[in-house]
Write a protein that holds these residues in place. Structure first.
Motif, PDB file in Angstrom:
ATOM      1  N   SER A   2       0.753  -1.173   0.157  1.00 15.24           N
ATOM      2  CA  SER A   2       0.158  -0.029  -0.185  1.00 15.24           C
ATOM      3  C   SER A   2       0.811   1.287  -0.013  1.00 15.24           C
ATOM      4  CB  SER A   2      -0.924  -0.219   1.365  1.00 15.24           C
ATOM      5  OG  SER A   2      -1.585   1.265   1.615  1.00 15.24           O
ATOM      6  N   ARG A   3       0.319   2.439  -0.548  1.00 13.90           N
ATOM      7  CA  ARG A   3       1.058   3.462  -0.570  1.00 13.90           C
ATOM      8  C   ARG A   3       1.139   4.294   0.865  1.00 13.90           C
ATOM      9  NH1 ARG A   3      -0.802   9.275  -3.323  1.00 13.90           N
ATOM     10  NH2 ARG A   3      -1.673   9.066  -1.462  1.00 13.90           N
ATOM     11  N   GLY A   4       2.457   4.394   1.179  1.00 15.12           N
ATOM     12  CA  GLY A   4       2.779   5.000   2.305  1.00 15.12           C
ATOM     13  C   GLY A   4       2.893   3.961   3.713  1.00 15.12           C
ATOM     14  N   PHE A   5       2.794   2.547   3.334  1.00 15.49           N
ATOM     15  CA  PHE A   5       3.144   1.676   4.201  1.00 15.49           C
ATOM     16  C   PHE A   5       4.410   1.428   4.711  1.00 15.49           C
ATOM     17  CE2 PHE A   5       4.898  -2.702   4.936  1.00 15.49           C
ATOM     18  CZ  PHE A   5       3.910  -3.126   5.983  1.00 15.49           C
ATOM     19  N   VAL A   6       4.865   1.239   5.982  1.00 19.32           N
ATOM     20  CA  VAL A   6       5.990   1.410   6.578  1.00 19.32           C
ATOM     21  C   VAL A   6       6.274  -0.116   7.487  1.00 19.32           C
ATOM     22  CG1 VAL A   6       5.589   2.776   8.482  1.00 19.32           C
ATOM     23  CG2 VAL A   6       7.913   2.421   7.802  1.00 19.32           C
ATOM     24  N   PRO A   7       7.279  -0.693   7.051  1.00 25.03           N
ATOM     25  CA  PRO A   7       7.361  -2.026   7.858  1.00 25.03           C
ATOM     26  C   PRO A   7       8.047  -1.693   9.250  1.00 25.03           C
ATOM     27  CG  PRO A   7       9.348  -1.975   6.314  1.00 25.03           C
ATOM     28  CD  PRO A   7       8.262  -0.776   5.958  1.00 25.03           C
ATOM     29  N   VAL A   8       7.130  -1.951  10.200  1.00 21.74           N
ATOM     30  CA  VAL A   8       7.540  -1.653  11.585  1.00 21.74           C
ATOM     31  C   VAL A   8       8.314  -2.834  12.273  1.00 21.74           C
ATOM     32  CG1 VAL A   8       6.478  -0.846  13.666  1.00 21.74           C
ATOM     33  CG2 VAL A   8       5.362  -0.028  11.841  1.00 21.74           C
ATOM     34  N   PRO A   9       9.363  -2.685  12.743  1.00 18.81           N
ATOM     35  CA  PRO A   9      10.146  -3.776  13.441  1.00 18.81           C
ATOM     36  C   PRO A   9       9.409  -4.304  14.665  1.00 18.81           C
ATOM     37  CG  PRO A   9      11.717  -2.091  12.846  1.00 18.81           C
ATOM     38  CD  PRO A   9      10.390  -1.636  12.781  1.00 18.81           C
ATOM     39  N   ALA A  10       9.013  -5.692  14.872  1.00 20.50           N
ATOM     40  CA  ALA A  10       8.614  -6.163  16.075  1.00 20.50           C
ATOM     41  C   ALA A  10       9.190  -5.380  17.293  1.00 20.50           C
ATOM     42  CB  ALA A  10       8.724  -7.676  16.026  1.00 20.50           C
ATOM     43  N   SER A  11      10.534  -5.617  17.318  1.00 18.14           N
ATOM     44  CA  SER A  11      11.072  -4.905  18.496  1.00 18.14           C
ATOM     45  C   SER A  11      10.964  -3.615  18.714  1.00 18.14           C
ATOM     46  CB  SER A  11      12.648  -5.095  18.123  1.00 18.14           C
ATOM     47  OG  SER A  11      13.025  -4.199  17.391  1.00 18.14           O
ATOM     48  N   ALA A  12      10.578  -2.803  18.068  1.00 20.50           N
ATOM     49  CA  ALA A  12      10.288  -1.227  18.134  1.00 20.50           C
ATOM     50  C   ALA A  12       8.748  -1.258  18.902  1.00 20.50           C
ATOM     51  CB  ALA A  12      10.193  -0.612  17.225  1.00 20.50           C
ATOM     52  N   ILE A  13       7.820  -2.296  18.530  1.00 21.39           N
ATOM     53  CA  ILE A  13       6.459  -2.117  19.014  1.00 21.39           C
ATOM     54  C   ILE A  13       6.692  -2.983  20.384  1.00 21.39           C
ATOM     55  CG2 ILE A  13       4.563  -3.385  19.039  1.00 21.39           C
ATOM     56  CD1 ILE A  13       4.473  -3.233  16.244  1.00 21.39           C
ATOM     57  N   ARG A  14       7.406  -3.898  20.685  1.00 19.74           N
ATOM     58  CA  ARG A  14       7.709  -4.452  21.933  1.00 19.74           C
ATOM     59  C   ARG A  14       8.252  -3.618  22.928  1.00 19.74           C
ATOM     60  NH1 ARG A  14       9.859  -9.260  18.670  1.00 19.74           N
ATOM     61  NH2 ARG A  14       8.087 -10.751  18.752  1.00 19.74           N
ATOM     62  N   GLU A  15       9.333  -2.796  22.531  1.00 24.51           N
ATOM     63  CA  GLU A  15       9.957  -1.849  23.381  1.00 24.51           C
ATOM     64  C   GLU A  15       9.058  -0.379  23.712  1.00 24.51           C
ATOM     65  OE1 GLU A  15      13.581  -0.564  21.454  1.00 24.51           O
ATOM     66  OE2 GLU A  15      14.139  -2.664  21.314  1.00 24.51           O
ATOM     67  N   ARG A  16       8.331  -0.109  23.020  1.00 24.91           N
ATOM     68  CA  ARG A  16       7.512   1.112  23.126  1.00 24.91           C
ATOM     69  C   ARG A  16       6.365   0.682  24.135  1.00 24.91           C
ATOM     70  NH1 ARG A  16       6.208   6.065  20.605  1.00 24.91           N
ATOM     71  NH2 ARG A  16       8.233   5.802  20.170  1.00 24.91           N
ATOM     72  N   LEU A  17       5.945  -0.817  23.906  1.00 27.13           N
ATOM     73  CA  LEU A  17       4.764  -1.120  24.971  1.00 27.13           C
ATOM     74  C   LEU A  17       5.237  -1.565  26.153  1.00 27.13           C
ATOM     75  CD1 LEU A  17       2.651  -3.568  22.524  1.00 27.13           C
ATOM     76  CD2 LEU A  17       2.060  -1.173  23.589  1.00 27.13           C
ATOM     77  N   ALA A  18       6.491  -1.813  26.339  1.00 27.10           N
ATOM     78  CA  ALA A  18       7.165  -2.107  27.667  1.00 27.10           C
ATOM     79  C   ALA A  18       7.339  -0.933  28.331  1.00 27.10           C
ATOM     80  CB  ALA A  18       8.546  -3.111  27.386  1.00 27.10           C
ATOM     81  N   ALA A  19       7.679   0.173  27.562  1.00 28.06           N
ATOM     82  CA  ALA A  19       8.134   1.441  28.206  1.00 28.06           C
ATOM     83  C   ALA A  19       6.712   1.848  29.218  1.00 28.06           C
ATOM     84  CB  ALA A  19       8.683   2.452  27.129  1.00 28.06           C
ATOM     85  N   ALA A  20       5.573   1.691  28.127  1.00 26.98           N
ATOM     86  CA  ALA A  20       4.574   1.969  28.840  1.00 26.98           C
ATOM     87  C   ALA A  20       3.757   1.199  29.637  1.00 26.98           C
ATOM     88  CB  ALA A  20       3.407   2.039  27.547  1.00 26.98           C
TER      89      ALA A  20
END
Length: 125
Positions: A2-20
């Protein structure tokens, strides 16, 4: 893709959720689900359906899924065990723009869900 799609690393999601202060929970399906109980009332929980296959290094491909955030109330008045009642469903977090923008939107949706828990606790709908 899709236009504008960005692959988000799983590690980035995990780290942001852990920080919250979200923690990974067991889920019946292969997707990693994170939750954070309400600080003042454990009957309320915010859940994030991450779109990460359990144990994978990347999120699912574009078009397969979006990150979803919900608020849940455990209703034990007439049910044993307590039944999960959805009280809020956030707008899906589409993986577009930058990785940082996706992570920021995910946390913003979690804040909206937490606010919905507060409203429900205080007699709101």
């Amino acid at each position: 893709m899709s236009r504008g799609f960005v692959p988000v690393p799983a590690s980035a999601i995990r780290e942001r959720l852990a920080a919250a202060r979200f923690r990974l929970i067991s889920a019946p399906h292969g997707e990693e689900v994170y939750e954070r109980p309400h600080d003042k009332d454990a009957r309320y929980t915010v859940k994030v359906y991450s779109s990460i296959q359990r144990g994978a290094d990347e999120v699912r491909e574009c078009g397969e899924d979006a990150i979803r955030v919900v608020a849940i109330f455990l209703d034990g008045r007439f049910h044993y065990p307590a039944r999960e009642v959805p009280i809020f469903k956030a707008t899906r977090v589409h993986r577009t723009g930058s990785v940082e923008a996706v992570l920021d939107r995910m946390i913003e949706r979690a804040r909206e869900a937490y606010a919905a828990c507060n409203g429900h606790r205080n007699g709101g709908t």
